[in-house]
Structure formats: C-alpha cells, structure tokens
Write a protein that holds these residues in place. Structure first.
Motif, short mmCIF file in Angstrom:
data_model
loop_
_atom_site.label_atom_id
_atom_site.label_comp_id
_atom_site.label_asym_id
_atom_site.label_seq_id
_atom_site.Cartn_x
_atom_site.Cartn_y
_atom_site.Cartn_z
N GLN A 75 0.83 -1.21 0.00
CA GLN A 75 0.00 0.00 0.00
C GLN A 75 0.86 1.25 0.00
O GLN A 75 0.53 2.25 -0.66
CB GLN A 75 -0.93 -0.01 1.22
CG GLN A 75 -2.02 -1.06 1.15
CD GLN A 75 -2.97 -0.98 2.34
OE1 GLN A 75 -2.80 -0.14 3.23
NE2 GLN A 75 -3.94 -1.87 2.37
N SER A 79 1.94 4.96 -3.42
CA SER A 79 2.03 6.42 -3.42
C SER A 79 3.44 6.90 -3.75
O SER A 79 3.72 8.09 -3.63
CB SER A 79 1.61 6.98 -2.05
OG SER A 79 2.51 6.55 -1.04
N SER A 182 -5.48 19.70 7.08
CA SER A 182 -5.23 18.34 6.62
C SER A 182 -5.87 17.36 7.58
O SER A 182 -5.87 17.58 8.80
CB SER A 182 -3.72 18.07 6.54
OG SER A 182 -3.46 16.75 6.18
N ASP A 183 -6.41 16.26 7.03
CA ASP A 183 -6.91 15.20 7.90
C ASP A 183 -5.77 14.24 8.23
O ASP A 183 -4.68 14.33 7.67
CB ASP A 183 -8.09 14.46 7.27
CG ASP A 183 -7.70 13.74 5.99
OD1 ASP A 183 -6.51 13.75 5.63
OD2 ASP A 183 -8.59 13.17 5.34
N GLU A 185 -6.37 10.68 8.51
CA GLU A 185 -6.64 9.35 7.99
C GLU A 185 -5.90 9.06 6.70
O GLU A 185 -5.31 7.99 6.53
CB GLU A 185 -8.16 9.19 7.77
CG GLU A 185 -8.58 7.81 7.31
CD GLU A 185 -8.37 6.74 8.37
OE1 GLU A 185 -8.21 5.57 7.99
OE2 GLU A 185 -8.36 7.09 9.56
N ASP A 186 -5.92 9.99 5.77
CA ASP A 186 -5.33 9.77 4.45
C ASP A 186 -4.05 10.56 4.23
O ASP A 186 -3.72 10.92 3.10
CB ASP A 186 -6.35 10.12 3.36
CG ASP A 186 -7.60 9.25 3.43
OD1 ASP A 186 -7.45 8.04 3.68
OD2 ASP A 186 -8.71 9.77 3.25
N SER A 187 -3.34 10.87 5.30
CA SER A 187 -2.09 11.64 5.18
C SER A 187 -1.02 11.03 6.06
O SER A 187 -1.31 10.26 6.98
CB SER A 187 -2.32 13.10 5.58
OG SER A 187 -3.31 13.70 4.79
N SER A 188 0.23 11.38 5.78
CA SER A 188 1.36 10.95 6.59
C SER A 188 2.26 12.14 6.85
O SER A 188 2.32 13.07 6.05
CB SER A 188 2.15 9.84 5.89
OG SER A 188 1.36 8.69 5.70
N PRO A 211 -0.54 13.99 1.56
CA PRO A 211 -1.66 13.08 1.33
C PRO A 211 -1.15 11.76 0.74
O PRO A 211 -0.26 11.75 -0.10
CB PRO A 211 -2.55 13.83 0.33
CG PRO A 211 -2.18 15.28 0.53
CD PRO A 211 -0.73 15.28 0.88
N SER A 212 -1.70 10.65 1.20
CA SER A 212 -1.22 9.33 0.78
C SER A 212 -1.38 9.10 -0.71
O SER A 212 -0.57 8.40 -1.33
CB SER A 212 -1.96 8.24 1.56
OG SER A 212 -1.78 8.40 2.95
N LYS A 213 -2.40 9.67 -1.34
CA LYS A 213 -2.66 9.42 -2.75
C LYS A 213 -1.86 10.34 -3.67
O LYS A 213 -1.83 10.15 -4.87
CB LYS A 213 -4.16 9.58 -3.04
CG LYS A 213 -5.03 8.56 -2.31
CD LYS A 213 -6.50 8.76 -2.64
CE LYS A 213 -7.36 7.73 -1.90
NZ LYS A 213 -8.81 7.92 -2.20
N LYS A 243 -3.21 9.31 14.78
CA LYS A 243 -3.60 8.58 13.57
C LYS A 243 -3.70 7.07 13.83
O LYS A 243 -4.67 6.43 13.42
CB LYS A 243 -2.61 8.85 12.45
CG LYS A 243 -2.94 8.08 11.16
CD LYS A 243 -1.97 8.41 10.04
CE LYS A 243 -2.35 7.62 8.77
NZ LYS A 243 -1.46 7.95 7.63
#
Length: 403
Positions: A75, A79, A182-183, A185-188, A211-213, A243
């Motif tokens: 996963q 990205s 920024s949230d 859940e979908d970020s690092s 963002p992960s995507k 997180k």
C-alpha cells in the motif's frame, strides 16, 4: 532506480541499506514493514534489536519517514514514484516517546479538547492519545508555506483526531474560526531533508504533511515549520499517535508476536553497517572458508603484499581496504576483559576492552572509561563510525567460528 514489477501475487522491490547496497525483496500483499525488516535482518546478518525501520524516501521532494511496523508495504509503494526508494536503517527514537513521554510533549502544547481546556495529567498523557474515546489536543504556532510561493505565514494551529486546523482569527478556537488544513486518515507526516534555503524557511525545523494518494504534486504538500526542535517533535509524534492510536502501543509492546517470514531462523549477531567480508582461500581447486581468525589475518596480510607489488597506483586503490581487518577475543591476562585485535598497515595491534561497573550497571570501554558502551556490539558500531583512540575506523571483521 526504484522499479516495481508484478510477479504473480508478489511485488518486487529494492531496499537500500545505509552503506548504499541494495537488496531485492519479494513482497506479498499482506507483508508489513516489520516483516520486511526482519527478513533483511536475517539476510544481512544484523542484530534484531527492534530498532530497524523501513524508510520511505522521496529524493526529489526532499521528504522521508519511517514506516510504522504494521503498515503494509504494498500500500505504501502505491504512493511512491519511480525515483522514490525504500531505505533500511536504524531508528532508535521510534518508540522513545513511550519511555520518556514528558520529553516529547511540553505541558503548554497539550490540552483537553473540551471546554475546560485543562492540562492532561502526566500519568494519563499517553493513555489519552491511545484511547480513541478521549480528546487530547496539541496546540501552538506553526509557519505554513504559502502554496506556489516561498513565503511563510505564522498561524495558530490545533491538532485533533479529526485533523490539523488553523485559526483564521488569532488564536481563536471557535468552530467558525477554524479551517481544516489536513486530515490524519489519508495523510502521513514526513521529515524535510532539503536545506532551509531551498524553501526560504524561517527556521531549520521543517516537516511536511503529505496526502497518501499524492505522488509528486508539490501544491498538495503541506509544508510546515516549527519554532524549535522540541515543538516539531511534539507535532510529529502526536500526529502518529492520533492517527494510529493503540496500534503503536501494540507494535512497541509485542514486537516478537507479529507475523514474521523468518521467525524460525536464528539471527546471527552482526550489524549491516559493518559491510563485512568472509575470509576465503582460493589457492586450491575449490574455495574454502578460513575459520581460524589468525589464519584469516595472515592471509589478508599476504594478499596485501601481493597487491603492493603490482605498483603504487594499485596500492592506493586496494591496499587500505584489504588490511583493515579486526576481531574481538577474550583477554588471556584478564578473564573479565576482552581484546580488540586489528591489522593496520601490516601490523597487528591489540587494544584491551575493560569492563566497568557503576551503580550495578555493567559497561565496556576501550579508552579507560572515557567512552562507555552497554555491550560490545555498540562499542564496535561506534568505532566503525569514529576513529577515537584507534589508528583507524574498524572495517572488516574476521569470522570467528568455534573449532
């Protein structure tokens, strides 16, 4: 280059160690970062002290982060771009906040996400981050880089489970004044490895929320800058805790209970940073491993003399690396001590390692107690990076096998 290809139900990745060498690993869909580290620990003959990490490195963006032990590698690579890399290296601070939480969370930066806004008791500090029903909040000022520009704006920010917010009106925490940046859940959260001048940053303590995507769109990156190292560490550690929550606690407490593809192997005690060689004798029809350490040193000296006869130019290229061999052995004159024996410039040198006991804690020293180490492995790793009292840094260990 970093190239991923499909091989049935596996992905083929290349992981680079700290000495620049790369290893190819087949990664199934359910393989976690910790599983990859354990596999590399076995393949590289490292000591598995649970500090090894898989690092996601983006050289063009100047970003990197250590993957959490439970993250699925397949996963994460989704990205990553073709120039990105996986690195394999140690990170001793990965779980340090569990051992010394007060060093990571200044009292003025952590508060309840409630009307009372009271300080979190020290005894409950980490538990409130791990418990999904509690509402801790990290608050303070951060510099935010303006999108598409090199200018930075100082804003009052608040990190909660729902995301990172900034106030549009001073330090107001009223909902109508909070804007989601920024949230979680979908970020690092990443460390910025590029220089301060490149981003025209106001301080050296930069970090980034990606963002992960997003692969390479710089406009989607949230470049942030803290005022000091402690506050940056607080923001980044709180981001991880909010997180992942209890997963980090499980990673820290039960590292040996995770699924491991090499759990049935016995890991040899040797560090990947040693870049070690096995002594071989090719004088016969087939090669053999030289098991006797003294024979290995003698063979290395003889080989070095052969190279030296081939000319001064070849001497400069090969002579130093061949002779920098070392081994550790028991001290004959002092049963409690050890001896570091090394071959340097065709001379055998001996350095006694003295055990030191202070307040019930045993340590080892090579320089009469000026520099102490909790075990011999740490001592060797230190002198591989630092010359200290030795005539040179340690390079290639001889293989010591019981005869």
């Amino acid at each position: 280059t970093f190239q991923l290809t499909q091989n049935g139900c596996y992905l083929i990745i290349k992981v680079y160690s700290e000495d620049g060498a790369g290893k190819v690993v087949e990664v199934p869909a359910d393989m976690r970062a910790r599983d990859v580290c354990q596999f590399l620990v076995y393949k590289s003959h490292c000591l598995d002290d649970n500090s090894w990490s898989l690092v996601e490195h983006h050289p063009l963006l100047g970003l990197e982060r250590c993957l959490e032990d439970h993250e699925l590698v397949v996963q994460v690579q989704a990205s990553m771009t073709s120039d990105s890399k996986f690195l394999f290296r140690k990170n001793y601070d990965k779980y340090e906040f569990f051992r010394n939480p007060l060093n990571f969370f200044p009292e003025q930066m952590v508060a309840w996400c409630q009307e009372s806004n009271g300080s979190i008791p020290h005894s409950q500090l980490l538990q409130n981050f791990l418990n999904s029903s509690s509402c801790p909040e990290v608050q303070g000022f951060l510099y935010l880089k303006t999108s598409g520009r090199k200018s930075w704006k100082r804003l009052s920010m608040f990190l909660r489970r729902s995301g990172l917010y900034y106030s549009t009106k001073g330090s107001s925490k009223e909902p109508r004044h909070l804007q989601l940046l920024s949230d979680l859940e979908d970020s690092s959260v990443f460390t910025v490895t590029t220089g301060r001048k490149l981003h025209n940053a106001p301080t050296d303590y930069k970090f980034c929320i990606k963002p992960s995507k997003v692969r390479s769109e710089c406009k989607e990156l949230r470049m942030l800058c803290a005022e000091d190292e402690q506050s940056r560490t607080c923001w980044m550690t709180a981001f991880r805790l909010l997180k992942y929550g209890i997963l980090l606690d499980q990673n820290y407490k039960s590292p040996q209970q995770r699924k491991s593809p090499v759990s049935h192997f016995t890991t040899p005690v040797r560090s990947v940073s040693e870049n070690s060689l096995v002594a071989m004798d090719f004088s016969g029809r087939t090669g053999r491993v030289i098991e006797n350490p003294l024979e290995a040193v003698s063979a290395a000296v003889e080989e070095g003399q052969k190279w030296r006869k081939r000319g001064q130019r070849m001497k400069k290229l090969y002579y130093p690396s061949i002779l920098l061999l070392f081994l550790l052995r028991d001290c004959q004159s002092n049963p409690k001590a050890f001896v570091l024996t090394l071959c340097h410039h065709q001379k055998i040198r001996h350095f006694q390692i003295i055990p030191c006991e202070e307040e019930g804690q045993m340590s080892f020293s090579l320089d009469d107690g000026s520099t102490k180490f909790t075990d011999l492995i740490h001592l060797v790793e230190f002198y591989q990076l630092n010359r200290g009292v030795l005539p040179c840094k340690l390079k290639h260990p001889c293989t010591a096998v019981a005869l």
